[in-house]
Design an enzyme around this catalytic site. Structure first.
Site, PDB file in Angstrom:
ATOM      1  N   ASP A  16      54.694  31.054  51.951  1.00 50.10           N
ATOM      2  CA  ASP A  16      54.532  31.141  53.408  1.00 50.10           C
ATOM      3  C   ASP A  16      55.870  31.297  54.145  1.00 50.10           C
ATOM      4  O   ASP A  16      56.160  30.545  55.089  1.00 50.10           O
ATOM      5  CB  ASP A  16      53.842  29.878  53.955  1.00 50.10           C
ATOM      6  CG  ASP A  16      52.542  29.546  53.240  1.00 50.10           C
ATOM      7  OD1 ASP A  16      51.877  30.468  52.760  1.00 50.10           O
ATOM      8  OD2 ASP A  16      52.201  28.348  53.177  1.00 50.10           O
ATOM      9  N   GLU A 222      44.262  34.123  58.752  1.00 52.60           N
ATOM     10  CA  GLU A 222      45.332  33.120  58.910  1.00 52.60           C
ATOM     11  C   GLU A 222      46.676  33.844  58.871  1.00 52.60           C
ATOM     12  O   GLU A 222      46.736  35.067  58.809  1.00 52.60           O
ATOM     13  CB  GLU A 222      45.249  32.058  57.805  1.00 52.60           C
ATOM     14  CG  GLU A 222      45.449  32.600  56.400  1.00 52.60           C
ATOM     15  CD  GLU A 222      45.243  31.548  55.302  1.00 52.60           C
ATOM     16  OE1 GLU A 222      44.838  30.405  55.601  1.00 52.60           O
ATOM     17  OE2 GLU A 222      45.461  31.887  54.131  1.00 52.60           O
TER      18      GLU A 222
HETATM   19  O1  FUB Z   1      50.303  27.219  52.061  1.00 54.34           O
HETATM   20  C1  FUB Z   1      49.084  26.669  52.481  1.00 54.34           C
HETATM   21  C2  FUB Z   1      48.250  27.711  53.119  1.00 54.34           C
HETATM   22  O2  FUB Z   1      47.999  28.753  52.188  1.00 54.34           O
HETATM   23  C3  FUB Z   1      48.898  28.421  54.277  1.00 54.34           C
HETATM   24  O3  FUB Z   1      48.921  27.681  55.438  1.00 54.34           O
HETATM   25  C4  FUB Z   1      48.073  29.643  54.315  1.00 54.34           C
HETATM   26  O4  FUB Z   1      48.570  30.668  55.105  1.00 54.34           O
HETATM   27  C5  FUB Z   1      48.036  30.010  52.847  1.00 54.34           C
HETATM   28  O5  FUB Z   1      49.185  30.688  52.451  1.00 54.34           O
END
Ligand code: FUB
Length: 323
Positions: A16, A222
Site C-alpha cells: 500500500d 478501495e
Molecule cells: O493492506 C490492507 C488493505 O489491503 C489495504 O487497506 C487495502 O487497500 C488492501 O491493499
C-alpha cells in the site's frame, strides 16, 4: 515491450505505498505486513499490521532505498484496537501529518492523525481519531492552499456500513445495475487535525456522465489516489474483487471523474494498491504484489515501474504479471 519493474525493499514485506516528494527526496509510506495464523477472509482479518516504517530514495528505479525505521506503532496509539492499514502523509508549515486507518477497541475503522517534525518521523499520535471519521485507505492531496483527504473501501474496509456519513443499522452494498458505492473526499481543517466539512461522494462516471454500476469490474472498491497532470485531476483506485488498478480524469478535485481505463492488470495476490508520482521528469507507479512470498496475499512486497502517458493524457496499461 515489457515494463521494467523493481522490488523496492526485498528485506521485508510491505504494501500500500503512498509516495510524496519532501526536501527533494521520494518518501514512501507503506503499510507493514506481518505473518499471521488467521484464515483468509473477506473481512481482511489476515492483514494484521501493527506499525509503520518510512522509506526514502532519490532514484526509485536504481537508487538506495533507506529504511528510516519504525515511525509509529500500535501500542503508542491510545484508542487502538487492531490493523494499521494504508496510511498517507502530508507536509504543512514544516510539520508532517500522517493519516492512518485503524480499528478502534470496538473493531470500527477510524482515521487517526500523528504529527512529526520531519518526513521520516517519529510520528506522535493525537489522543483521539478524527471526529466522525470512518472506513480506511487514505490519500491526502495538497491542492493549492487546501488539503483534501480521499478515503473509503468496501468489504473489510467497512464503507458499506455508512450512508451520508452516518452509520447504518445494517450494512448495504449496492448490487447489479445500482450505482457503485463511491469513495469520499473531505477538506482538512487549517490545523490539519480534523475534517473541515462533511465528506462528499467521489463519483466515477462513464462518458455519458452516468455513475459506474455495482456490477462493473472497473468500479471503485478501495485504494483512492489522486494526482495532477497537465492541469487535470487523475483519480485512481483498486477495483478489489476484480483486481485492477483503474483511473478516471476530472477538472475538479471533488469530481466527477470520467472513467478512462486500466493502469495495472491483476498482480499475484488478492489486493492491488498503488500511488503515482512525478519526480525528476519521470512518472512512477508504486504498487505491491505477492510474488516474493509465493502468493501469500497478506505478505506483499513493494514494487515500482515507470508509467507512460499517451499524448491525449490517457495512461498506457501496465501488465501486473511479469513474464
Ligand atoms: O493492506 C490492507 C488493505 O489491503 C489495504 O487497506 C487495502 O487497500 C488492501 O491493499
Amino acid at each position: 515491450m515489457a515494463t521494467k519493474k523493481r522490488y523496492l525493499f526485498p528485506a521485508d514485506y510491505m504494501a500500500d505505498p503512498s509516495v510524496h516528494i519532501f526536501n527533494d527526496r521520494v518518501y514512501i509510506y507503506p503499510s507493514h505486513d506481518w505473518e499471521c495464523e488467521n484464515v483468509e477472509n473477506d473481512n481482511g482479518d489476515q492483514y494484521v499490521m501493527k506499525d509503520y516504517h518510512v522509506l526514502s530514495t532519490d532514484d526509485p528505479m536504481n537508487g538506495e532505498v533507506i529504511d528510516h525505521g519504525c515511525a509509529l506503532k500500535l501500542e503508542d496509539i491510545p484508542w487502538a484496537g487492531r490493523q494499521m492499514w494504508d496510511n498517507d502523509c502530508q507536509e504543512k508549515d514544516g510539520k508532517y501529518y500522517m493519516y492512518f486507518p485503524l480499528k478502534d477497541k470496538c473493531d470500527i475503522f477510524r482515521i487517526g492523525v500523528a504529527v512529526a517534525d520531519c518526513p521520516e518521523g517519529p510520528f506522535i499520535p493525537q489522543p483521539d481519531p478524527i471526529r466522525g471519521s470512518y472506513s480506511m485507505d487514505i490519500c491526502v492531496l495538497k491542492d493549492g492552499e487546501d488539503y483534501l483527504m480521499y478515503f473509503g473501501g468496501l468489504w473489510g474496509g467497512q464503507l458499506q456500513r455508512y450512508k451520508d456519513n452516518k452509520a447504518l443499522e445494517s450494512a448495504y452494498l449496492p448490487e447489479g445495475e445500482e450505482p457503485a458505492l463511491p469513495s469520499r473526499v473531505v477538506k482538512l481543517t487549517d490545523d490539519m487535525l480534523q475534517w473541515a466539512e462533511e465528506p462528499k461522494p467521489v463519483y466515477v462516471v462513464d462518458e455519458e456522465g452516468n455513475p459506474l454500476k455495482a456490477n462493473d469490474p472497473h468500479r471503485f472498491f478501495e485504494a483512492s489516489w489522486v494526482h495532477k497532470h497537465n492541469g487535470k485531476y487523475y483519480f485512481s483506485y483498486s477495483t478489489g474483487d476484480s483486481h485492477l488498478l483503474c483511473y478516471a480524469i476530472g477538472d475538479n478535485p471533488y469530481g466527477p471523474f470520467t472513467y478512462k481505463g486500466v493502469i495495472l492488470t491483476p498482480v499475484v495476490g488478492w489486493t492491488t494498491h498503488h500511488s503515482i508520482l512525478e519526480y525528476k521528469g519521470k512518472t512512477y507507479l508504486f504498487h505491491h504484489d505477492s510474488v516474493p512470498s509465493g502468493g501469500k496475499s497478506w505478505l506483499r512486497s513493494l514494487k515500482v515501474c515507470e508509467l507512460t502517458y499517451n499524448e491525449d493524457g490517457t495512461i498506457q496499461t501496465i501488465e501486473g504479471i511479469d513474464e
